[in-house]
Design an enzyme around this catalytic site. Structure first.
Site, PDB file in Angstrom:
ATOM      1  N   HIS A 131      -1.418   0.971   4.781  1.00  0.00           N
ATOM      2  CA  HIS A 131      -1.074  -0.447   4.878  1.00  0.00           C
ATOM      3  C   HIS A 131      -1.356  -0.905   6.302  1.00  0.00           C
ATOM      4  CE1 HIS A 131       1.548  -4.020   5.012  1.00  0.00           C
ATOM      5  NE2 HIS A 131       1.599  -3.984   3.700  1.00  0.00           N
ATOM      6  N   ASP A 208       5.239   6.772   6.209  1.00  0.00           N
ATOM      7  CA  ASP A 208       5.586   5.445   5.691  1.00  0.00           C
ATOM      8  C   ASP A 208       6.051   5.627   4.253  1.00  0.00           C
ATOM      9  OD1 ASP A 208       5.740   2.904   4.686  1.00  0.00           O
ATOM     10  OD2 ASP A 208       3.672   2.342   5.156  1.00  0.00           O
ATOM     11  N   GLN A 211       6.766   2.723  -0.285  1.00  0.00           N
ATOM     12  CA  GLN A 211       6.532   2.757  -1.729  1.00  0.00           C
ATOM     13  C   GLN A 211       7.226   3.923  -2.413  1.00  0.00           C
ATOM     14  OE1 GLN A 211       5.103   0.383  -3.499  1.00  0.00           O
ATOM     15  NE2 GLN A 211       4.781  -0.768  -1.608  1.00  0.00           N
ATOM     16  N   LYS A 234      12.395  -2.909  -1.135  1.00  0.00           N
ATOM     17  CA  LYS A 234      11.574  -2.231  -2.137  1.00  0.00           C
ATOM     18  C   LYS A 234      12.388  -1.239  -2.961  1.00  0.00           C
ATOM     19  CE  LYS A 234       7.328  -2.721   0.593  1.00  0.00           C
ATOM     20  NZ  LYS A 234       6.599  -3.696  -0.206  1.00  0.00           N
ATOM     21  N   CYS A 372      -3.030  -5.979   1.878  1.00  0.00           N
ATOM     22  CA  CYS A 372      -2.789  -5.515   3.252  1.00  0.00           C
ATOM     23  C   CYS A 372      -3.366  -4.121   3.468  1.00  0.00           C
ATOM     24  CB  CYS A 372      -1.302  -5.541   3.597  1.00  0.00           C
ATOM     25  SG  CYS A 372      -0.604  -7.188   3.654  1.00  0.00           S
TER      26      CYS A 372
END
Length: 575
Positions: A131, A208, A211, A234, A372
């Protein structure tokens, strides 16, 4: 099979879905099908209530007062830090730093750790599937320190290629930053392998987890990563709250990212000493209500049998992949079934934004574009794609409805393919004869007055876009490009001898071509003063556009108008 059925019995889909009030609403007069969960998940009533209750019963600043309301707020606030510590199995709550989201967490590490430790020719390793939030902060700190960025390649399934790890990671590598799961590809990266190779060369790792956090169990202690970031919104929580997990020894060595109240111990004009962890990195009044509501989101998640919930998601994922695979002309951007229910694909003969716009007109929320992840799109040689991302509150019926809607779009293309080929020879002609001589404001208003629902209005927009003659490629320049349109769009201007203007436009997306036709009907064959005097806002309101268009489409519409005004002003300057 027996164990799977056992888990499924512990998860009640109807009860789970009923906790999310927005899902019972309508969009454009249709029941909402929310398939944009990779961007943000919906919020259960308990999270909404928690946010409201904080302001009604416990609103006070934390840590800074001796009165009872502040004490209650502080207890509630810090209790969530402990809850997050347990949720990801950190060793101590000192390793949990509150931020605005994953993006700020990454920026904190880049600026606090990166600027203090990186030297010229040190290497920062990223992957092609990152991202932008895990690319741009590292580009900035690389420019500040003289460090260099290297990139891990992907396999055909979109995961980091384990076989090429040591072709990129070496003794010059200082940190490796990569997604647990890509927001576009939906595949779990081989994070244990990447961490192992990074440790071999004494490099740190930042994962990261934006998700991953709602779909897999995260154990930072077991992973032994150095940094892990994620966002509350999220995982059924509020927006504006994020978490940076970092090993305590690293946080103690890092300077503060921001300065202000709470992150200090003593202040004088001669010297300031900083607070202890975790407060050293939490300057200013935090998003207290958001943090408290995040605690409610974690409690909500933990209320359900996690394996049963994941089993239901897995069932949806496999079914959705099977059904999408039956769509003629649909191509997934990478091979094989994703690991979480995130599906990215293109449709032959259809612009991504047109597909998303058409689905929105019948209440289906999906995302289109580069997500993104522009470097990933370039790596895959794609201009963008459509993304469907599901959650445990979605169901098979929503998948069937969406797939049928997509099939209608592809069927429309196949039925008109012959006529499209017949007119393809005129697409390179520069003609303005089709503009508003026979299509003016009254014609547009009459057309739209007959279309009562947004679905029917959307069809009219798409038909207008389909009928527009295309501009030749040679006039699609940077000068004619409309800035502010998510889809590429161009606008040309010609002044006639009677001081009236003719505009012609084009776009890759039919929906933008349709919107161009609507705008140009209002300005063509008018003088500059007439164009400026025309009440465009009232025109759009009468047509019912801005209240139904998505923010990106609405911004694109306004960008067209802005470009027209700029071209008119340029004509004044030239004369």
């Amino acid at each position: 099979m027996k164990s799977l059925l056992h888990f499924m019995e512990k998860f009640s889909y109807p009860h789970f879905r009923q906790q999310f009030p927005l899902l019972a609403g309508l969009v454009n007069g249709q029941p909402l099908v929310y398939f944009d969960n990779a961007a943000t998940t919906q919020k259960p009533q308990c999270v909404i209530d928690s946010h409201k209750d904080y302001y009604q019963a416990n609103n006070a600043n934390v840590h800074r007062a001796s009165h009872s309301v502040s004490a209650r707020a502080t207890v509630a606030f810090e209790a969530v830090r402990e809850k997050v510590k347990r949720f990801i199995n950190a060793k101590t709550s000192k390793e949990i730093i509150w931020t605005k989201g994953s993006t700020e967490s990454i920026n904190l590490v880049a600026q606090s750790w990166g600027r203090s430790n990186l030297q010229p020719n040190d290497e920062i390793v990223l992957s092609y599937s990152e991202h932008h939030a895990n690319i741009v902060p590292w580009q900035i700190v690389a420019e500040q320190t003289g460090a260099k960025i290297k990139v891990l390649p992907l396999t055909s399934t979109g995961q980091i290629d384990v076989d090429q790890l040591e072709d990129v990671i070496n003794q010059r590598t200082k940190i490796v930053c990569f997604a647990h799961i890509s927001n576009v590809i939906g595949k779990i990266n081989p994070i244990e392998d990447v961490i192992r190779v990074a440790k071999k060369y004494n490099a740190l790792t930042l994962i990261d987890g934006a998700q991953a956090i709602a779909h897999v169990n995260v154990d930072v202690n077991k992973l032994d990563c150095d940094f892990y970031v994620f966002s509350a919104h999220k995982m059924y929580g509020p927006t504006g709250v994020g978490v940076l997990y970092a090993k305590q020894v690293l946080l103690e060595s890092m300077p503060p990212y921001q300065a202000g109240g709470e992150m200090i111990k003593t202040v004088s004009f001669e010297k300031t000493t900083f607070n202890e962890l975790p407060h050293k990195f939490e300057a200013g009044t935090p998003n207290i209500a958001g943090v408290v509501a995040m605690g409610a989101a974690i409690k909500f998640i933990e209320k359900y049998d996690h394996l049963a919930l994941l089993a239901y998601e897995n069932k949806l994922k496999n079914y959705c992949f099977e059904q999408l695979s039956t769509v003629q002309g649909l191509s997934f951007i990478v091979n094989n079934v994703p690991d979480i229910p995130v599906f990215s694909f293109t449709l032959a003969g259809q612009h991504n934004h047109d597909v998303a716009s058409a689905l929105d007109s019948v209440g289906i929320a999906v995302r289109s574009g580069h997500h993104c992840a522009m470097p990933l799109m370039q790596y895959l040689k794609s201009d963008g794609c459509i993304r469907l991302s599901l959650s445990a509150y979605n169901n098979v019926e929503e998948i069937d409805f969406t797939v049928q809607a997509i099939k209608k779009l592809t069927a429309g293309i196949s039925k008109t393919s012959n006529s499209l080929s017949e007119i393809s020879h005129i697409e390179n002609a520069v003609s303005i004869s089709h503009t508003s001589a026979d299509f003016d404001v009254e014609s547009v208003i009459t057309l739209f007055s007959k279309a009562q629902s947004w679905d029917s209005k959307h069809r009219e927009i798409m038909m207008l876009g389909k009928k527009q003659l295309r501009l030749p490629n040679e006039v699609k320049t940077d000068q004619s490009l409309i800035s502010g349109c998510e889809s590429q769009a161009w606008l040309l201007c010609e002044k006639k001898h009677n001081d009236t203007f003719i505009f012609k436009g084009d776009s890759d997306a039919k929906v933008i071509r349709g919107l161009l036709a609507i705008v140009l009907a209002a300005v063509n064959n008018k003088t500059a003063s007439q164009i400026v005097a025309f009440d465009m806002d009232n025109y759009f309101t009468e047509l019912g556009l801005l209240q139904h268009l998505s923010p990106s489409r609405g911004n694109g519409l306004l960008a067209i108008v802005k470009k027209i005004y700029c071209l008119v002003e340029m004509d004044f300057e030239d004369n």
